[in-house]
Design a protein around this motif. Structure first.
Motif, PDB file in Angstrom:
ATOM      1  N   GLY A  45       0.814  -1.212   0.000  1.00  0.00           N
ATOM      2  CA  GLY A  45       0.000   0.000   0.000  1.00  0.00           C
ATOM      3  C   GLY A  45       0.847   1.262   0.000  1.00  0.00           C
ATOM      4  N   ILE A  46       1.894   1.272   0.802  1.00  0.00           N
ATOM      5  CA  ILE A  46       2.824   2.414   0.829  1.00  0.00           C
ATOM      6  C   ILE A  46       3.477   2.580  -0.533  1.00  0.00           C
ATOM      7  CG2 ILE A  46       5.008   3.247   1.794  1.00  0.00           C
ATOM      8  CD1 ILE A  46       4.119   1.933   4.461  1.00  0.00           C
ATOM      9  N   GLY A  47       3.816   1.472  -1.153  1.00  0.00           N
ATOM     10  CA  GLY A  47       4.480   1.517  -2.448  1.00  0.00           C
ATOM     11  C   GLY A  47       3.627   2.067  -3.563  1.00  0.00           C
ATOM     12  N   ARG A  48       2.318   2.020  -3.410  1.00  0.00           N
ATOM     13  CA  ARG A  48       1.424   2.529  -4.450  1.00  0.00           C
ATOM     14  C   ARG A  48       1.493   4.041  -4.576  1.00  0.00           C
ATOM     15  NH1 ARG A  48       2.020  -1.829  -6.382  1.00  0.00           N
ATOM     16  NH2 ARG A  48       0.568  -3.523  -6.025  1.00  0.00           N
ATOM     17  N   LEU A  49       2.131   4.710  -3.649  1.00  0.00           N
ATOM     18  CA  LEU A  49       2.312   6.157  -3.717  1.00  0.00           C
ATOM     19  C   LEU A  49       3.352   6.541  -4.770  1.00  0.00           C
ATOM     20  CD1 LEU A  49       1.630   8.883  -2.359  1.00  0.00           C
ATOM     21  CD2 LEU A  49       3.455   8.415  -0.737  1.00  0.00           C
ATOM     22  N   ALA A  50       4.263   5.629  -5.091  1.00  0.00           N
ATOM     23  CA  ALA A  50       5.375   5.952  -5.979  1.00  0.00           C
ATOM     24  C   ALA A  50       4.929   6.323  -7.394  1.00  0.00           C
ATOM     25  CB  ALA A  50       6.366   4.790  -6.028  1.00  0.00           C
ATOM     26  N   PHE A  51       4.030   5.539  -7.980  1.00  0.00           N
ATOM     27  CA  PHE A  51       3.679   5.786  -9.376  1.00  0.00           C
ATOM     28  C   PHE A  51       3.091   7.176  -9.624  1.00  0.00           C
ATOM     29  CE2 PHE A  51       0.739   5.779 -12.936  1.00  0.00           C
ATOM     30  CZ  PHE A  51       1.627   5.515 -13.969  1.00  0.00           C
ATOM     31  N   PRO A  52       2.081   7.611  -8.864  1.00  0.00           N
ATOM     32  CA  PRO A  52       1.550   8.954  -9.146  1.00  0.00           C
ATOM     33  C   PRO A  52       2.596  10.056  -8.964  1.00  0.00           C
ATOM     34  CG  PRO A  52       0.178   7.836  -7.521  1.00  0.00           C
ATOM     35  CD  PRO A  52       1.314   6.941  -7.826  1.00  0.00           C
ATOM     36  N   LEU A  53       3.480   9.890  -7.992  1.00  0.00           N
ATOM     37  CA  LEU A  53       4.522  10.902  -7.797  1.00  0.00           C
ATOM     38  C   LEU A  53       5.494  10.924  -8.968  1.00  0.00           C
ATOM     39  CD1 LEU A  53       5.316  10.537  -3.988  1.00  0.00           C
ATOM     40  CD2 LEU A  53       4.117  12.399  -5.133  1.00  0.00           C
ATOM     41  N   PHE A  54       5.952   9.748  -9.404  1.00  0.00           N
ATOM     42  CA  PHE A  54       6.870   9.702 -10.542  1.00  0.00           C
ATOM     43  C   PHE A  54       6.191  10.189 -11.819  1.00  0.00           C
ATOM     44  CE2 PHE A  54       9.601   6.472  -8.230  1.00  0.00           C
ATOM     45  CZ  PHE A  54      10.682   7.328  -8.102  1.00  0.00           C
ATOM     46  N   ALA A  55       4.916   9.862 -12.016  1.00  0.00           N
ATOM     47  CA  ALA A  55       4.196  10.332 -13.200  1.00  0.00           C
ATOM     48  C   ALA A  55       4.081  11.855 -13.192  1.00  0.00           C
ATOM     49  CB  ALA A  55       2.814   9.690 -13.262  1.00  0.00           C
ATOM     50  N   PHE A  56       3.795  12.424 -12.029  1.00  0.00           N
ATOM     51  CA  PHE A  56       3.725  13.885 -11.904  1.00  0.00           C
ATOM     52  C   PHE A  56       5.076  14.518 -12.225  1.00  0.00           C
ATOM     53  CE2 PHE A  56       4.527  17.576  -9.141  1.00  0.00           C
ATOM     54  CZ  PHE A  56       3.609  18.467  -9.682  1.00  0.00           C
ATOM     55  N   LEU A  57       6.154  13.970 -11.658  1.00  0.00           N
ATOM     56  CA  LEU A  57       7.484  14.521 -11.901  1.00  0.00           C
ATOM     57  C   LEU A  57       7.898  14.361 -13.365  1.00  0.00           C
ATOM     58  CD1 LEU A  57       9.120  13.282  -8.609  1.00  0.00           C
ATOM     59  CD2 LEU A  57       8.753  15.662  -9.259  1.00  0.00           C
ATOM     60  N   LEU A  58       7.487  13.274 -13.991  1.00  0.00           N
ATOM     61  CA  LEU A  58       7.758  13.066 -15.409  1.00  0.00           C
ATOM     62  C   LEU A  58       7.051  14.125 -16.252  1.00  0.00           C
ATOM     63  CD1 LEU A  58       8.974  10.996 -17.508  1.00  0.00           C
ATOM     64  CD2 LEU A  58       6.683  10.050 -17.572  1.00  0.00           C
ATOM     65  N   ALA A  59       5.798  14.404 -15.931  1.00  0.00           N
ATOM     66  CA  ALA A  59       5.044  15.418 -16.665  1.00  0.00           C
ATOM     67  C   ALA A  59       5.645  16.805 -16.470  1.00  0.00           C
ATOM     68  CB  ALA A  59       3.587  15.403 -16.218  1.00  0.00           C
ATOM     69  N   VAL A  60       6.043  17.119 -15.252  1.00  0.00           N
ATOM     70  CA  VAL A  60       6.678  18.415 -14.991  1.00  0.00           C
ATOM     71  C   VAL A  60       7.996  18.508 -15.745  1.00  0.00           C
ATOM     72  CG1 VAL A  60       7.768  19.840 -13.208  1.00  0.00           C
ATOM     73  CG2 VAL A  60       5.550  18.790 -12.780  1.00  0.00           C
TER      74      VAL A  60
END
Length: 101
Positions: free
Chosen positions: A51-66
């Motif tokens: 569950g904690i690990g599921r936080l990684a994808f949205p953060l990396f996707a946001f940083l990729l878009a930025v």
């Protein structure tokens, strides 16, 4: 006068977000690489770690878009992302499938 992006003070910097995403990804991959435990108390730990690990994808996707919006040369940016993806594929395949490719 407008402040540059590096000078702006926000709640989280991009480095802070990257560290949070990285740590949560390591927790998730650690849980995924361990054998599934039948004991109820270990199953709870496994579920919590995933569950904690599921936080990684949205953060990396946001940083990729930025990063894509801030880059000067999108072709070089995509080339670097592609090379990094190819380098990461081998360790992932070794962990997930036990083979090189």
């Amino acid at each position: 006068m407008e402040e540059s992006v590096r000078e702006q003070k926000g709640f989280f910097s991009s480095l802070g977000l990257k560290l949070i995403a990285f740590i949560s990804m390591v927790i998730d991959h650690t849980a995924a690489s361990l054998p599934y435990f039948d004991a109820p108390e270990r199953a709870v730990l496994y579920t919590l770690m995933r569950g904690i690990g599921r936080l990684a994808f949205p953060l990396f996707a946001f940083l990729l878009a930025v990063g894509a919006t801030k880059t000067r040369d999108r072709k070089k940016y995509l080339l670097r992302l592609g090379i990094f993806a190819l380098l990461c594929e081998v360790p992932f395949d070794m962990m997930a499938y036990g083979r090189f490719f």
